[in-house]
Design a protein around this motif. Structure first.
Motif, PDB file in Angstrom:
ATOM      1  N   ARG A 139       0.819  -1.201   0.000  1.00 20.97           N
ATOM      2  CA  ARG A 139       0.000   0.000   0.000  1.00 20.97           C
ATOM      3  C   ARG A 139       0.861   1.263   0.000  1.00 20.97           C
ATOM      4  NH1 ARG A 139      -1.559   3.082   4.508  1.00 20.97           N
ATOM      5  NH2 ARG A 139      -3.635   3.978   4.326  1.00 20.97           N
ATOM      6  N   ASN A 154      -3.889  12.599  -4.268  1.00 23.24           N
ATOM      7  CA  ASN A 154      -4.626  13.313  -3.231  1.00 23.24           C
ATOM      8  C   ASN A 154      -6.118  13.035  -3.316  1.00 23.24           C
ATOM      9  OD1 ASN A 154      -2.868  14.806  -1.512  1.00 23.24           O
ATOM     10  ND2 ASN A 154      -2.348  16.117  -3.247  1.00 23.24           N
ATOM     11  N   ALA A 155      -6.629  13.035  -4.545  1.00 20.29           N
ATOM     12  CA  ALA A 155      -8.068  12.850  -4.729  1.00 20.29           C
ATOM     13  C   ALA A 155      -8.504  11.443  -4.330  1.00 20.29           C
ATOM     14  CB  ALA A 155      -8.452  13.127  -6.184  1.00 20.29           C
ATOM     15  N   MET A 156      -7.556  10.499  -4.291  1.00 18.40           N
ATOM     16  CA  MET A 156      -7.893   9.136  -3.874  1.00 18.40           C
ATOM     17  C   MET A 156      -7.634   8.924  -2.386  1.00 18.40           C
ATOM     18  SD  MET A 156      -9.156   7.837  -6.506  1.00 18.40           S
ATOM     19  CE  MET A 156      -9.523   9.272  -7.488  1.00 18.40           C
ATOM     20  N   GLY A 157      -7.321  10.001  -1.687  1.00 17.31           N
ATOM     21  CA  GLY A 157      -7.179   9.897  -0.237  1.00 17.31           C
ATOM     22  C   GLY A 157      -5.750   9.686   0.248  1.00 17.31           C
ATOM     23  N   VAL A 158      -4.775   9.828  -0.667  1.00 17.86           N
ATOM     24  CA  VAL A 158      -3.372   9.691  -0.259  1.00 17.86           C
ATOM     25  C   VAL A 158      -2.839  11.071   0.139  1.00 17.86           C
ATOM     26  CG1 VAL A 158      -1.043   9.130  -1.043  1.00 17.86           C
ATOM     27  CG2 VAL A 158      -2.980   7.750  -1.814  1.00 17.86           C
ATOM     28  N   PRO A 190      -7.473  18.083   0.070  1.00 17.48           N
ATOM     29  CA  PRO A 190      -8.069  17.121  -0.863  1.00 17.48           C
ATOM     30  C   PRO A 190      -8.104  15.695  -0.326  1.00 17.48           C
ATOM     31  CG  PRO A 190      -6.567  18.560  -2.036  1.00 17.48           C
ATOM     32  CD  PRO A 190      -6.452  18.918  -0.581  1.00 17.48           C
ATOM     33  N   HIS A 191      -7.004  15.241   0.305  1.00 15.50           N
ATOM     34  CA  HIS A 191      -6.994  13.838   0.742  1.00 15.50           C
ATOM     35  C   HIS A 191      -7.963  13.613   1.907  1.00 15.50           C
ATOM     36  CE1 HIS A 191      -4.517  14.190   4.447  1.00 15.50           C
ATOM     37  NE2 HIS A 191      -4.078  15.275   3.840  1.00 15.50           N
ATOM     38  N   ALA A 247     -11.356  13.354   0.305  1.00 22.17           N
ATOM     39  CA  ALA A 247     -11.477  12.023  -0.303  1.00 22.17           C
ATOM     40  C   ALA A 247     -11.842  10.996   0.763  1.00 22.17           C
ATOM     41  CB  ALA A 247     -10.167  11.641  -0.989  1.00 22.17           C
ATOM     42  N   CYS A 248     -11.258  11.138   1.924  1.00 15.56           N
ATOM     43  CA  CYS A 248     -11.518  10.176   3.002  1.00 15.56           C
ATOM     44  C   CYS A 248     -12.916  10.325   3.587  1.00 15.56           C
ATOM     45  CB  CYS A 248     -10.461  10.299   4.097  1.00 15.56           C
ATOM     46  SG  CYS A 248      -8.843   9.732   3.547  1.00 15.56           S
ATOM     47  N   SER A 253     -15.223  11.057  -4.253  1.00 14.33           N
ATOM     48  CA  SER A 253     -14.173  10.679  -5.191  1.00 14.33           C
ATOM     49  C   SER A 253     -14.473  11.293  -6.551  1.00 14.33           C
ATOM     50  CB  SER A 253     -14.062   9.159  -5.296  1.00 14.33           C
ATOM     51  OG  SER A 253     -12.824   8.812  -5.861  1.00 14.33           O
ATOM     52  N   ARG A 254     -13.491  11.245  -7.440  1.00 18.18           N
ATOM     53  CA  ARG A 254     -13.699  11.937  -8.702  1.00 18.18           C
ATOM     54  C   ARG A 254     -12.884  11.324  -9.833  1.00 18.18           C
ATOM     55  NH1 ARG A 254     -10.722  17.701  -8.976  1.00 18.18           N
ATOM     56  NH2 ARG A 254     -11.565  17.508 -11.066  1.00 18.18           N
ATOM     57  N   HIS A 274      -6.733   2.880  -0.768  1.00 14.02           N
ATOM     58  CA  HIS A 274      -5.810   3.442   0.223  1.00 14.02           C
ATOM     59  C   HIS A 274      -6.508   3.868   1.506  1.00 14.02           C
ATOM     60  CE1 HIS A 274      -1.834   5.082   1.135  1.00 14.02           C
ATOM     61  NE2 HIS A 274      -2.481   6.001   1.804  1.00 14.02           N
ATOM     62  N   ARG A 275      -7.653   4.532   1.357  1.00 11.72           N
ATOM     63  CA  ARG A 275      -8.250   5.139   2.543  1.00 11.72           C
ATOM     64  C   ARG A 275      -8.879   4.115   3.492  1.00 11.72           C
ATOM     65  NH1 ARG A 275     -13.782   6.744   3.195  1.00 11.72           N
ATOM     66  NH2 ARG A 275     -15.108   6.121   1.463  1.00 11.72           N
ATOM     67  N   ALA A 329     -11.848   5.355  -8.820  1.00 12.28           N
ATOM     68  CA  ALA A 329     -12.649   6.191  -7.924  1.00 12.28           C
ATOM     69  C   ALA A 329     -13.634   5.337  -7.122  1.00 12.28           C
ATOM     70  CB  ALA A 329     -13.399   7.258  -8.726  1.00 12.28           C
ATOM     71  N   THR A 386     -12.504   3.571  -3.883  1.00 13.13           N
ATOM     72  CA  THR A 386     -12.448   4.331  -2.629  1.00 13.13           C
ATOM     73  C   THR A 386     -13.762   4.223  -1.856  1.00 13.13           C
ATOM     74  OG1 THR A 386     -13.280   6.423  -3.501  1.00 13.13           O
ATOM     75  CG2 THR A 386     -10.921   6.025  -3.732  1.00 13.13           C
TER      76      THR A 386
END
Lengths: 312, 258
Positions: free
Chosen positions: A180, A196-200, B74-75, B78-79, B83-84, B106-107, B167, B170
């Motif tokens: 991961r 970032n947009a995927m939560g990283v 942004p992260h 996302a959490c 998502s986009r 990831h999240r 996307a 997530t």
């Protein structure tokens, strides 16, 4: 570690194991292999930073120096146990890498390169000017060699110690990239905005990998100090940072194995180029250019595609 | 219209003198497809970028599931479950198709450098879970036989689907699709519209920016029309299509001969 990494790893273990016998205990050859191992440790960390996370550093000679001077100063002047000094170096490198990385990793590409270059130079000046501690330009001598239960580690045994570190860190790195965390690092390289947009948390991962690579460099520096027993600032100059970068690029930044190969090639090469004396640097430059022109992904990928192997 | 999952109130974004989003109020109802349309430069992508925290609003309120999004990174957003996809593809070209989708997990996972590097049992379990889930999303998008290819090796149409798969991995509550049909051929577009409805049927709210009007009118529950950052119409596709202001914005101002 994935299956395809197993056999190369086994080969390395065997090769290192029998090497001292093959060269008949020749100390010169053994010391070259020790330096290969030490440089490999730094380049593996740099490969994680550059090849995987896509961040450049021209300051890693500085972290190498922090490790070396921590071990050197603490063992000679404060009679620390070498293992304690080793960890002190790691701790110091990690803290400094965190403090330096936090602001500089906001920068991209060339700007990041210049910022880390400046950082390396600042450390270089410290190594030179803090004479009471570092011995200044004339260096620090009398660093103790290591012992293991009363057994002196030198020559072959030191070779095994260093390569033990290489193997362990290699395994650690291979595990890391196939996880991961490794995916997050590569994602930051691929597209920071999408990561970032995927939560990283891209900026936090960049700081983490910068600290990790500094820790690798510090370990290598400590091992270096106890091997050569004498250190001076010239070993930790910008030239060494550039050499480390070259190792990673020549071998192939995008795989850990490439970084290993690059370190081995560019540690061995100077031994053969020594005869050229002042033209050594010229030959270096020429080799780098040839590699970049004909094997832009590094020697490892270049050789693989020569033999018709698939790109991995 | 109340009880929307995403709400904007007085939302605005000025770039110097340019009013990209000009005091916009909107609600995205939960579980629906809400499209945002408007001529180029109407502020659609700016709106998406504000919702996902890429650019901060100049002012106004953004609220997602009762939580303010203002000032979040942004992260973090996302959490929270937004998502986009991107108008200009932002795939990880240095990774395989499968790895791209795995990154989407990831999240939901937590392994750090140490547990990953030491390959602790917890991390191995997690890794298996990530892989299975990613494969599931690839199957959902019909990309399972592409799993081991490099993401950059896919044709454009499949890259667009891959962005959606990533996307979805997530597990978002709200999915923002930024021009998913751009560059697709007719057959691919038909398939895309089916896919979007299947995503909605999973209970995921969708916000769609799109220029393909037949797609928008076919699958949207609600349409928001922007022009120069202002809302000029909002309602069902049918209502919006009849709105004279919308027609004017798309076909040019009436000059008496229309």
């Amino acid at each position: 570690m994935s299956k395809k990494d197993f056999y190369p790893l086994l080969m390395i273990v065997i090769a290192i194991g029998v090497f001292p016998w093959v060269v008949g205990g020749n100390q010169y050859f053994i010391s070259i292999l020790v330096f290969m191992g030490i440089n490999s440790i730094v380049t593996m960390g740099l490969s994680l930073l550059m090849g995987y996370a896509g961040q450049i550093s021209l300051g890693h000679a500085g972290f190498f120096g922090i490790g070396a001077y921590s071990s050197g100063i603490l063992t000679t002047k404060y009679s620390f146990h070498p293992i304690l000094a080793f960890f002190a170096g790691i701790f110091l490198s990690a803290v400094i890498a965190f403090l330096v990385g936090k602001p500089t990793l906001r920068l991209k590409g060339h700007y990041m390169a210049v910022a880390t270059l400046g950082f390396g130079e600042i450390l270089f000046i410290f190594f030179n000017e803090l004479s009471p501690l570092t011995g200044g330009p004339s260096g620090l001598s009398g660093i103790p060699t290591l012992t293991f239960f009363g057994h002196l580690l030198e020559g072959t045994t030191y070779l095994y110690l260093v390569w033990g570190f290489v193997i362990i860190l290699l395994l650690f790195s291979l595990n890391l990239i196939n996880s991961r965390v490794g995916r997050a690092l590569r994602a930051v390289h691929g597209s920071e905005i999408a990561a970032n947009a995927m939560g990283v948390d891209a900026s936090w991962y960049k700081v983490q990998v910068f600290v990790l690579s500094a820790v690798y460099a510090s370990m290598a520096g400590s091992l270096y100090a106890h091997f050569v027993t004498f250190i001076s600032p010239s070993s930790f100059s910008l030239m060494f940072s550039i050499l480390l970068l070259m190792m990673v690029v020549v071998g192939g930044a995008e795989t850990i194995w490439g970084a290993l190969l690059g370190a081995m090639i560019l540690t061995l090469l100077p031994e053969y180029l020594r005869g050229l004396e002042d033209f050594e640097v010229l030959a270096y430059g020429a080799i780098l250019m040839v590699v970049l022109l004909f094997m832009p992904q590094g020697v490892l990928q270049g050789v693989r595609s020569l033999f018709g192997g698939k790109k991995s | 219209m109340d009880g929307g999952i995403l709400k904007g109130k007085g939302l605005h974004k000025f770039f110097g003198g340019l009013r990209a989003i000009d005091f916009l109020d909107f609600i995205v109802p939960e579980g629906k497809v809400k499209s945002v349309i408007g001529p180029n430069g109407a502020g659609k992508t700016t709106l998406f970028n504000m919702i996902t925290g890429v650019i901060p609003p100049t002012g106004g309120i953004l609220e997602f599931a009762g939580r303010s999004l203002n000032g979040l990174k942004p992260h973090v957003i996302a959490c929270l479950g937004i998502s986009r996809t991107f108008q200009h593809l932002e795939l990880f070209g240095n990774m395989t198709v499968l790895e791209n989708v795995m990154l989407g997990r990831h999240r939901q996972t937590a392994s750090g450098i140490l547990s990953a590097g030491l390959r602790l049992p917890r991390m191995r379990r997690e890794e298996k879970e990530i892989r299975e889930n990613a494969l599931q999303e690839l199957r959902f998008m019909g990309l399972e036989d592409r799993a081991m290819l490099s993401a950059s090796a896919l044709p454009l149409g499949e890259q667009k689907l891959l962005e959606i798969a990533r996307a979805l991995a997530t597990q978002p509550k709200l999915l923002l699709l930024d021009e998913p049909a751009a560059g697709l051929n007719t057959r691919e577009t038909v398939k895309l519209s089916e896919t979007i409805l299947r995503i909605r049927d999973r209970g995921i709210t969708i916000m769609l920016v799109e220029h393909d009007m037949s797609l928008v009118m076919e699958i949207s529950d609600e349409v928001l029309v922007l022009n120069y950052g202002k809302k000029i119409a909002e309602g069902s596709p049918r209502e919006v299509q009849r709105n004279p202001e919308v027609i004017a914005a798309y076909l040019g101002e009436e000059t008496g001969n229309a």
